[in-house]
Enzyme design. Sequence first.
Site, PDB file in Angstrom:
ATOM      1  N   ASP A  53       0.846  -1.194   0.000  1.00  0.00           N
ATOM      2  CA  ASP A  53       0.000   0.000   0.000  1.00  0.00           C
ATOM      3  C   ASP A  53       0.882   1.246   0.000  1.00  0.00           C
ATOM      4  O   ASP A  53       1.654   1.460   0.930  1.00  0.00           O
ATOM      5  CB  ASP A  53      -0.891   0.011   1.247  1.00  0.00           C
ATOM      6  CG  ASP A  53      -1.762   1.254   1.298  1.00  0.00           C
ATOM      7  OD1 ASP A  53      -2.716   1.327   0.509  1.00  0.00           O
ATOM      8  OD2 ASP A  53      -1.471   2.180   2.095  1.00  0.00           O
ATOM      9  N   TYR A  58       2.889   9.748  -0.100  1.00  0.00           N
ATOM     10  CA  TYR A  58       3.865   9.127   0.815  1.00  0.00           C
ATOM     11  C   TYR A  58       5.292   9.264   0.287  1.00  0.00           C
ATOM     12  O   TYR A  58       6.243   9.069   1.039  1.00  0.00           O
ATOM     13  CB  TYR A  58       3.615   7.625   1.010  1.00  0.00           C
ATOM     14  CG  TYR A  58       2.292   7.234   1.610  1.00  0.00           C
ATOM     15  CD1 TYR A  58       1.436   8.178   2.171  1.00  0.00           C
ATOM     16  CD2 TYR A  58       1.890   5.910   1.624  1.00  0.00           C
ATOM     17  CE1 TYR A  58       0.216   7.806   2.699  1.00  0.00           C
ATOM     18  CE2 TYR A  58       0.674   5.531   2.163  1.00  0.00           C
ATOM     19  CZ  TYR A  58      -0.164   6.486   2.689  1.00  0.00           C
ATOM     20  OH  TYR A  58      -1.369   6.095   3.213  1.00  0.00           O
ATOM     21  N   LYS A  83      -2.647   6.063  -4.357  1.00  0.00           N
ATOM     22  CA  LYS A  83      -3.778   6.957  -4.063  1.00  0.00           C
ATOM     23  C   LYS A  83      -3.598   8.343  -4.672  1.00  0.00           C
ATOM     24  O   LYS A  83      -2.484   8.877  -4.685  1.00  0.00           O
ATOM     25  CB  LYS A  83      -3.945   7.119  -2.542  1.00  0.00           C
ATOM     26  CG  LYS A  83      -3.889   5.804  -1.778  1.00  0.00           C
ATOM     27  CD  LYS A  83      -4.187   5.933  -0.308  1.00  0.00           C
ATOM     28  CE  LYS A  83      -3.859   4.645   0.423  1.00  0.00           C
ATOM     29  NZ  LYS A  83      -2.486   4.510   0.869  1.00  0.00           N
ATOM     30  N   HIS A 114      -7.667   9.351  -2.138  1.00  0.00           N
ATOM     31  CA  HIS A 114      -7.107   9.300  -0.779  1.00  0.00           C
ATOM     32  C   HIS A 114      -8.049   9.940   0.248  1.00  0.00           C
ATOM     33  O   HIS A 114      -8.187   9.445   1.365  1.00  0.00           O
ATOM     34  CB  HIS A 114      -5.752  10.013  -0.773  1.00  0.00           C
ATOM     35  CG  HIS A 114      -4.819   9.570   0.305  1.00  0.00           C
ATOM     36  ND1 HIS A 114      -3.453   9.564   0.158  1.00  0.00           N
ATOM     37  CD2 HIS A 114      -5.042   9.125   1.563  1.00  0.00           C
ATOM     38  CE1 HIS A 114      -2.889   9.124   1.267  1.00  0.00           C
ATOM     39  NE2 HIS A 114      -3.827   8.857   2.143  1.00  0.00           N
TER      40      HIS A 114
HETATM   41  N1  LIG Z   1      -5.520   5.994   3.640  1.00  0.00           N
HETATM   42  C1  LIG Z   1      -5.013   6.751   4.597  1.00  0.00           C
HETATM   43  O1  LIG Z   1      -5.402   7.907   4.802  1.00  0.00           O
HETATM   44  C2  LIG Z   1      -3.916   6.175   5.477  1.00  0.00           C
HETATM   45  C3  LIG Z   1      -3.600   6.815   6.687  1.00  0.00           C
HETATM   46  C4  LIG Z   1      -2.609   6.239   7.495  1.00  0.00           C
HETATM   47  C5  LIG Z   1      -1.957   5.076   7.096  1.00  0.00           C
HETATM   48  N2  LIG Z   1      -2.276   4.495   5.893  1.00  0.00           N
HETATM   49  C6  LIG Z   1      -1.583   3.256   5.433  1.00  0.00           C
HETATM   50  O2  LIG Z   1      -1.641   2.293   6.477  1.00  0.00           O
HETATM   51  C7  LIG Z   1      -0.320   1.842   6.783  1.00  0.00           C
HETATM   52  C8  LIG Z   1      -0.230   1.406   8.227  1.00  0.00           C
HETATM   53  O3  LIG Z   1      -0.696   2.424   9.094  1.00  0.00           O
HETATM   54  P1  LIG Z   1       0.154   3.018  10.298  1.00  0.00           P
HETATM   55  O4  LIG Z   1       1.586   3.025   9.963  1.00  0.00           O
HETATM   56  O5  LIG Z   1      -0.522   4.287  10.667  1.00  0.00           O
HETATM   57  O6  LIG Z   1      -0.149   2.018  11.511  1.00  0.00           O
HETATM   58  P2  LIG Z   1       0.341   0.550  11.909  1.00  0.00           P
HETATM   59  O7  LIG Z   1       0.848  -0.181  10.745  1.00  0.00           O
HETATM   60  O8  LIG Z   1      -0.778  -0.042  12.690  1.00  0.00           O
HETATM   61  O9  LIG Z   1       1.519   0.858  12.941  1.00  0.00           O
HETATM   62  C9  LIG Z   1       2.801   1.155  12.502  1.00  0.00           C
HETATM   63  C10 LIG Z   1       3.691   1.268  13.740  1.00  0.00           C
HETATM   64  O10 LIG Z   1       3.659   0.059  14.481  1.00  0.00           O
HETATM   65  C11 LIG Z   1       4.994  -0.503  14.573  1.00  0.00           C
HETATM   66  N3  LIG Z   1       4.821  -1.948  14.408  1.00  0.00           N
HETATM   67  C12 LIG Z   1       4.481  -2.625  13.288  1.00  0.00           C
HETATM   68  N4  LIG Z   1       4.395  -3.941  13.537  1.00  0.00           N
HETATM   69  C13 LIG Z   1       4.680  -4.111  14.858  1.00  0.00           C
HETATM   70  C14 LIG Z   1       4.760  -5.246  15.715  1.00  0.00           C
HETATM   71  N5  LIG Z   1       4.515  -6.466  15.253  1.00  0.00           N
HETATM   72  N6  LIG Z   1       5.096  -5.033  17.016  1.00  0.00           N
HETATM   73  C15 LIG Z   1       5.365  -3.787  17.487  1.00  0.00           C
HETATM   74  N7  LIG Z   1       5.305  -2.675  16.722  1.00  0.00           N
HETATM   75  C16 LIG Z   1       4.959  -2.840  15.421  1.00  0.00           C
HETATM   76  C17 LIG Z   1       5.785   0.157  13.478  1.00  0.00           C
HETATM   77  O11 LIG Z   1       7.133   0.319  13.860  1.00  0.00           O
HETATM   78  P3  LIG Z   1       8.333  -0.428  13.079  1.00  0.00           P
HETATM   79  O12 LIG Z   1       8.334   0.047  11.667  1.00  0.00           O
HETATM   80  O13 LIG Z   1       9.541   0.013  13.868  1.00  0.00           O
HETATM   81  O14 LIG Z   1       8.072  -1.915  13.214  1.00  0.00           O
HETATM   82  C18 LIG Z   1       5.122   1.529  13.372  1.00  0.00           C
HETATM   83  O15 LIG Z   1       5.640   2.407  14.380  1.00  0.00           O
HETATM   84  C19 LIG Z   1       0.572   3.034   6.397  1.00  0.00           C
HETATM   85  O16 LIG Z   1       1.916   2.669   6.220  1.00  0.00           O
HETATM   86  C20 LIG Z   1      -0.107   3.460   5.116  1.00  0.00           C
HETATM   87  O17 LIG Z   1       0.289   2.606   4.044  1.00  0.00           O
HETATM   88  C21 LIG Z   1      -3.266   5.017   5.104  1.00  0.00           C
END
Ligand SMILES: NC(=O)c1ccc[n+]([C@@H]2O[C@H](COP(=O)([O-])OP(=O)(O)OC[C@H]3O[C@@H](n4cnc5c(N)ncnc54)[C@H](OP(=O)(O)O)[C@@H]3O)[C@@H](O)[C@H]2O)c1
Length: 311
Positions: A53, A58, A83, A114
């Site tokens: 994704d 980004y 997006k 988006h």
């Molecule tokens: N459509 C939208 O508006 C929108 C908005 C926000 C996000 N997104 C998409 O969603 C993706 C994920 O969202 P997000 O990054 O906000 O949240 P997330 O994936 O739930 O959380 C990411 C955080 O959790 C840590 N993490 C990941 N796996 C872990 C595990 N097994 N144990 C402990 N910590 C862990 C990561 O650190 P490390 O990297 O150090 O592991 C990072 O700090 C984004 O990358 C993006 O592609 C879309």
Amino acid sequence: MYPGQRVLKLSNSGTSCPLIGLGTWAPNFGDERTTKAKTWIMTALKTGYRLLDTAYSYGTEKAVGEAIRESGINREEVYVITKLPPNHHGRVLESIQESLDNLGFKWLDMYLMHWPVAATYEGEEKENEPLHPEGAPKAVELPTFNETWAAMEEALRQSKCEAIGVSNFSIRNLEALLKTARVKPAMNQVEMHPYLQQNDLLEFCKSQGIAVVAYTPSGTNVVRNDPVIVELAGKYQVTPTQIILAWHLSRDVVVIPKSHDEGRQKENFNLPTLEDEDLKKIAALDRGQRICNKGDENGLVWGMSLESLGW
Ligand SMILES: NC(=O)c1ccc[n+]([C@@H]2O[C@H](COP(=O)([O-])OP(=O)(O)OC[C@H]3O[C@@H](n4cnc5c(N)ncnc54)[C@H](OP(=O)(O)O)[C@@H]3O)[C@@H](O)[C@H]2O)c1
């Protein structure tokens, strides 16, 4: 199409998407979005991820395209979502071509709007990131998301992508979109985790054949540290994140956790199946709490009012 993957059939596009993917948002400094992101995207591909994704805003589209090519995996075997940024609503066909060029692709598996609200940014774009020195973009009324969607339908007709969908759409905005859409969205990507379960939205999307993708699926440390989640992690001998992601899969929701760490990528890709009584315990944690995108002190999310988002 995606050997060894659990997939979700997307009713409105007739295509399928792996249920577990990698989020690729990365911070906008140094080489975080280029060299570094490519390295950890490649470890995810090696681990077995076949859904990536990204988004124009980004700045990781180039890293995604290069990682796939350098991995030697066929383009057809990796499902790629990108997006349309809110400041490109008035130039969809140009913007999708820019994303394709960034990725080095001829087509996208999924192109998402988006945000439902168009916006302009003060300042210039640098490395795909619109700069907004005053802190936030400015929402504008036109084009409407219905008009933007019509241009995305044209991109689909021109085979720039295999499917189109939306992100951050509420039930109210989806209903308004469906009034004029000739092609129904295949996907809605929204913030979703045990503290923000969005059950009404999930039910509505399912009733319309719209697949739901959870962003911030782990709920970050806020949800990871919940005592119920921690207790279940002990019961299944897995980590809290694995419990949370497994709960999403039980609801047929696609997850896109982001991790740059190979060990955590492996964790997030290997999930247990939870018993019904434990799913009920997680269902009881809902509190409508946004963690990633919540209103600022002015009630705005990226310059968009909560009212315009229907949140
Ligand atoms: N459509 C939208 O508006 C929108 C908005 C926000 C996000 N997104 C998409 O969603 C993706 C994920 O969202 P997000 O990054 O906000 O949240 P997330 O994936 O739930 O959380 C990411 C955080 O959790 C840590 N993490 C990941 N796996 C872990 C595990 N097994 N144990 C402990 N910590 C862990 C990561 O650190 P490390 O990297 O150090 O592991 C990072 O700090 C984004 O990358 C993006 O592609 C879309």
